[in-house]
Design a protein around this motif. Structure first.
Motif, mmCIF file in Angstrom:
data_model
loop_
_atom_site.group_PDB
_atom_site.id
_atom_site.type_symbol
_atom_site.label_atom_id
_atom_site.label_comp_id
_atom_site.label_asym_id
_atom_site.label_seq_id
_atom_site.Cartn_x
_atom_site.Cartn_y
_atom_site.Cartn_z
ATOM 1 N N GLY A 109 18.819 4.783 21.547
ATOM 2 C CA GLY A 109 18.232 5.203 22.603
ATOM 3 C C GLY A 109 17.273 4.410 23.526
ATOM 4 N N ALA A 110 16.206 4.850 23.867
ATOM 5 C CA ALA A 110 15.060 3.995 24.343
ATOM 6 C C ALA A 110 14.968 2.452 23.645
ATOM 7 N N ASN A 145 23.323 4.069 18.478
ATOM 8 C CA ASN A 145 22.774 4.554 19.693
ATOM 9 C C ASN A 145 21.373 4.414 19.633
ATOM 10 N N ARG A 204 16.792 0.259 32.199
ATOM 11 C CA ARG A 204 17.824 0.366 31.409
ATOM 12 C C ARG A 204 19.068 -0.668 31.020
ATOM 13 N N HIS A 237 16.067 -0.839 24.915
ATOM 14 C CA HIS A 237 15.715 -1.442 25.824
ATOM 15 C C HIS A 237 14.355 -2.256 25.498
ATOM 16 N N HIS A 251 26.328 4.070 23.965
ATOM 17 C CA HIS A 251 25.531 5.156 24.747
ATOM 18 C C HIS A 251 26.096 5.919 25.313
ATOM 19 N N LEU A 252 25.610 7.161 25.401
ATOM 20 C CA LEU A 252 26.441 8.276 26.117
ATOM 21 C C LEU A 252 26.478 8.124 27.558
ATOM 22 N N SER A 253 25.454 7.644 28.227
ATOM 23 C CA SER A 253 25.392 7.286 29.752
ATOM 24 C C SER A 253 25.716 5.738 29.952
ATOM 25 N N ARG A 311 18.480 18.389 25.958
ATOM 26 C CA ARG A 311 17.877 17.394 26.788
ATOM 27 C C ARG A 311 18.702 16.670 28.157
ATOM 28 N N TYR A 330 22.978 13.811 29.853
ATOM 29 C CA TYR A 330 23.677 13.332 28.553
ATOM 30 C C TYR A 330 24.717 14.529 27.978
ATOM 31 N N ILE A 377 24.319 2.597 31.049
ATOM 32 C CA ILE A 377 23.221 2.350 31.250
ATOM 33 C C ILE A 377 22.954 1.209 32.362
HETATM 34 C C1 DQA Z 1 20.977 6.182 25.733
HETATM 35 C C2 DQA Z 1 20.415 5.587 27.085
HETATM 36 C C3 DQA Z 1 19.119 5.208 26.926
HETATM 37 O O1 DQA Z 1 18.474 4.434 28.040
HETATM 38 C C4 DQA Z 1 18.301 6.444 26.654
HETATM 39 O O2 DQA Z 1 16.831 5.873 26.620
HETATM 40 C C5 DQA Z 1 18.442 7.393 25.687
HETATM 41 C C6 DQA Z 1 19.845 7.631 25.402
HETATM 42 C C7 DQA Z 1 22.323 7.071 25.815
HETATM 43 O O3 DQA Z 1 22.872 7.263 24.874
HETATM 44 O O4 DQA Z 1 22.806 7.274 27.132
HETATM 45 O O5 DQA Z 1 17.943 7.882 24.853
HETATM 46 O O6 DQA Z 1 20.949 5.387 24.631
#
Ligand code: DQA
Length: 146
Positions: free
Chosen positions: A76-77, A74, A111, A80, A100-102, A18, A23, A104
């Motif tokens: 994910g979406a 984590n 985000r 938010h 979170h990996l990234s 993905r 990521y 945000i």
């Molecule tokens: C995430 C960041 C979220 O904005 C995104 O929707 C994800 C991954 C991250 O780990 O960076 O699914 O949580």
């Protein structure tokens, strides 16, 4: 023994394929293996789960009330969007770390809003897969201090 629950929300089962430019290329299975190694080093037990379904994540948070000392999530979406996950975390009073990996805060504006952030004691983001073992260390330190 201290018991930690790591929860992963939607689309994180696809880590590795993905959007690798965002990521990374590490799979969720690789991350779990690394976390289990870190958990043994820290002398804690670890349950590592992923679901694409909001209600399943909420049920798991409720279960944590009886079975776990801390949660790393984590979402994910759902981070938010989900007042329901935020409320679940607030309801169980189990110390929770947002992960979170990234980063945000350096991505799209939508985000920047995190409902989880309202109920988490800390946030780790922007370290990719390495953030997971970092989060484990952080929550174990936090639990030792409280
Ligand atoms: C995430 C960041 C979220 O904005 C995104 O929707 C994800 C991954 C991250 O780990 O960076 O699914 O949580």
């Amino acid at each position: 023994m201290t018991a930690i629950l790591i929860l992963n929300g939607p689309n994180l089962n696809l880590l590795g394929i993905r959007q690798p430019e965002v990521y990374g290329t590490t799979t969720l299975a690789d991350i779990e293996a690394e976390c289990q190694t870190k958990a043994r080093q820290l002398n804690v037990t670890l349950d590592f789960r992923q679901s694409n379904h909001e209600g399943v994540l909420i049920d798991w948070i409720h279960d944590a009330r009886q079975a776990f000392d801390g949660i790393i999530i984590n979402a994910g979406a759902y981070t938010h969007t989900s007042i329901a996950i935020m409320d679940a975390i607030a309801s169980v009073s189990v110390p929770t770390l947002e992960l979170h990996l990234s980063n945000i805060h350096e991505r799209e504006d939508f985000r920047r809003v995190s409902y989880i952030g309202n109920v988490a004691f800390d946030l780790i983001m922007g370290h990719g897969a390495k953030g997971y073992p970092m989060a484990l260390e952080r929550i174990v330190t936090h639990l030792a201090q409280t």
